[in-house]
Design a protein around this motif. Structure first.
Motif, PDB file in Angstrom:
ATOM      1  N   UNK A  85       0.857  -1.175   0.000  1.00 43.81           N
ATOM      2  CA  UNK A  85       0.000   0.000   0.000  1.00 43.81           C
ATOM      3  C   UNK A  85       0.895   1.227   0.000  1.00 43.81           C
ATOM      4  N   UNK A  86       0.966   1.910  -1.140  1.00 44.99           N
ATOM      5  CA  UNK A  86       1.785   3.111  -1.274  1.00 44.99           C
ATOM      6  C   UNK A  86       0.948   4.289  -0.771  1.00 44.99           C
ATOM      7  N   UNK A  87       1.211   4.681   0.452  1.00 42.34           N
ATOM      8  CA  UNK A  87       0.393   5.685   1.124  1.00 42.34           C
ATOM      9  C   UNK A  87       1.164   6.949   1.485  1.00 42.34           C
ATOM     10  N   UNK A  88       2.478   6.845   1.645  1.00 42.18           N
ATOM     11  CA  UNK A  88       3.268   8.012   2.031  1.00 42.18           C
ATOM     12  C   UNK A  88       3.115   9.115   1.003  1.00 42.18           C
ATOM     13  N   UNK A  89       2.947  10.332   1.473  1.00 38.81           N
ATOM     14  CA  UNK A  89       2.795  11.445   0.550  1.00 38.81           C
ATOM     15  C   UNK A  89       2.870  12.767   1.279  1.00 38.81           C
ATOM     16  N   UNK A  90       2.972  13.823   0.502  1.00 40.37           N
ATOM     17  CA  UNK A  90       3.008  15.165   1.060  1.00 40.37           C
ATOM     18  C   UNK A  90       1.983  16.006   0.317  1.00 40.37           C
ATOM     19  N   UNK A 105      10.137  19.975  -6.682  1.00 36.54           N
ATOM     20  CA  UNK A 105      10.870  18.707  -6.710  1.00 36.54           C
ATOM     21  C   UNK A 105      10.585  17.862  -5.472  1.00 36.54           C
ATOM     22  N   UNK A 106      10.400  18.511  -4.319  1.00 38.65           N
ATOM     23  CA  UNK A 106      10.103  17.767  -3.088  1.00 38.65           C
ATOM     24  C   UNK A 106       8.779  17.023  -3.219  1.00 38.65           C
ATOM     25  N   UNK A 107       7.747  17.701  -3.705  1.00 36.61           N
ATOM     26  CA  UNK A 107       6.443  17.051  -3.856  1.00 36.61           C
ATOM     27  C   UNK A 107       6.509  15.909  -4.864  1.00 36.61           C
ATOM     28  N   UNK A 108       7.175  16.131  -5.982  1.00 33.03           N
ATOM     29  CA  UNK A 108       7.275  15.098  -7.006  1.00 33.03           C
ATOM     30  C   UNK A 108       8.082  13.900  -6.489  1.00 33.03           C
ATOM     31  N   UNK A 109       9.143  14.175  -5.742  1.00 35.56           N
ATOM     32  CA  UNK A 109       9.978  13.086  -5.225  1.00 35.56           C
ATOM     33  C   UNK A 109       9.199  12.192  -4.266  1.00 35.56           C
ATOM     34  N   UNK A 110       8.466  12.800  -3.347  1.00 33.73           N
ATOM     35  CA  UNK A 110       7.757  12.021  -2.328  1.00 33.73           C
ATOM     36  C   UNK A 110       6.531  11.324  -2.902  1.00 33.73           C
ATOM     37  N   UNK A 111       5.790  12.023  -3.753  1.00 33.89           N
ATOM     38  CA  UNK A 111       4.507  11.502  -4.219  1.00 33.89           C
ATOM     39  C   UNK A 111       4.593  10.632  -5.464  1.00 33.89           C
ATOM     40  N   UNK A 112       5.675  10.782  -6.246  1.00 35.20           N
ATOM     41  CA  UNK A 112       5.763  10.042  -7.509  1.00 35.20           C
ATOM     42  C   UNK A 112       7.073   9.261  -7.649  1.00 35.20           C
TER      43      UNK A 112
END
Length: 249
Positions: A85-90, A105-112
């Motif tokens: 379950x890929x749940x981690x995100x910002x 870049x931070x949002x893209x790195x964490x979410x994608x």
């Protein structure tokens, strides 16, 4: 119940909110569970609550290289993986003028980026019949002001669920997505707004939800349990929208 009896599961961002509630429900359904988290406080709290019923791993969800270490920990603990379950995100919001390359870049790195390379790293140990569930968002479908970067990352993750479902089904691996609407979790307290602004934002969002309330972590977790279980064996590349009717406005 025992819908996940003898299955092994990994939940990213599993130390709070939807992830932690899903860990509780997975354990209640008989799964052996591992969760990841970033903050030391969150890790400690999850260990205290879940005890020896879950393996708690400290990991940076946005670090692509670090996903290999997570996969290695899962391999050492379980040998194989039945559920991811890929749940981690910002969730970061703001008008387009305020965004910097670093925050983008931070949002893209964490979410994608992190999720993509986690699936890649885990690929060798996914069991036949494994289930991958990606936590996307109703924001992938609606044009909410100030959500441009958050929405594009969730739309990318939703696209990934569909493309990976076609790529991995030959190995018997199902990939699906849940797309929650506004959920009452600690996420909203992490947006950096004042208490007054946070309350105003919550009231404004709630006014857009036909059922008149935020959803609960438990409501999302129950959907994830279904998709992770053999009850959803014929569900491939699907998206469950759980938003109180928000997308229908």
């Amino acid at each position: 119940m025992s819908r996940l009896q003898n299955k092994t599961a990994l939940i990213t961002g599993g130390t709070s909110g939807i992830g932690l509630e899903t860990a509780r429900q997975f354990i209640a359904e008989g799964a052996r569970v591992a969760v990841t988290g970033t903050s030391a406080a969150g890790i400690a709290a999850a260990r205290a609550e879940l005890g020896d019923k879950a393996l708690v791993i400290q990991a940076d969800a946005g670090n692509a290289e670090g996903q290999k270490a997570v996969a290695e920990a899962i391999k050492n603990a379980f040998g194989h993986l039945d559920i991811l379950f890929v749940n981690a995100g910002v969730a970061e919001f703001g008008p387009i003028e305020q965004w910097t390359e670093a925050s983008f870049d931070r949002s893209v790195a964490i979410n994608v980026k992190g999720p993509f390379f986690l699936v890649q790293a885990l690929s060798p140990i996914f069991a036949k019949g494994a289930s991958i569930v990606l936590n996307t968002s109703i924001n992938a479908h609606i044009g909410m002001p100030n959500s441009s970067v958050y929405s594009l990352t969730k739309a990318a993750l939703l696209s990934l669920a569909k493309t990976l479902s076609g790529e991995l089904i030959g190995r018997g691996i199902r990939v699906n997505a849940v797309s929650p609407g506004p959920i009452a979790t600690p996420l909203y307290s992490k947006l950096g707004a004042s208490e007054a602004d946070s309350k105003a934002m919550a009231a404004q969002i709630q006014s857009q939800i036909p059922v008149g309330r935020f959803g609960t972590a438990s409501e999302i977790a129950r959907a994830v349990v279904f998709l992770a279980s053999d009850e959803a064996a014929y569900t491939v590349g699907a998206e469950l929208i759980i938003d109180g009717g928000m997308a229908n406005l």
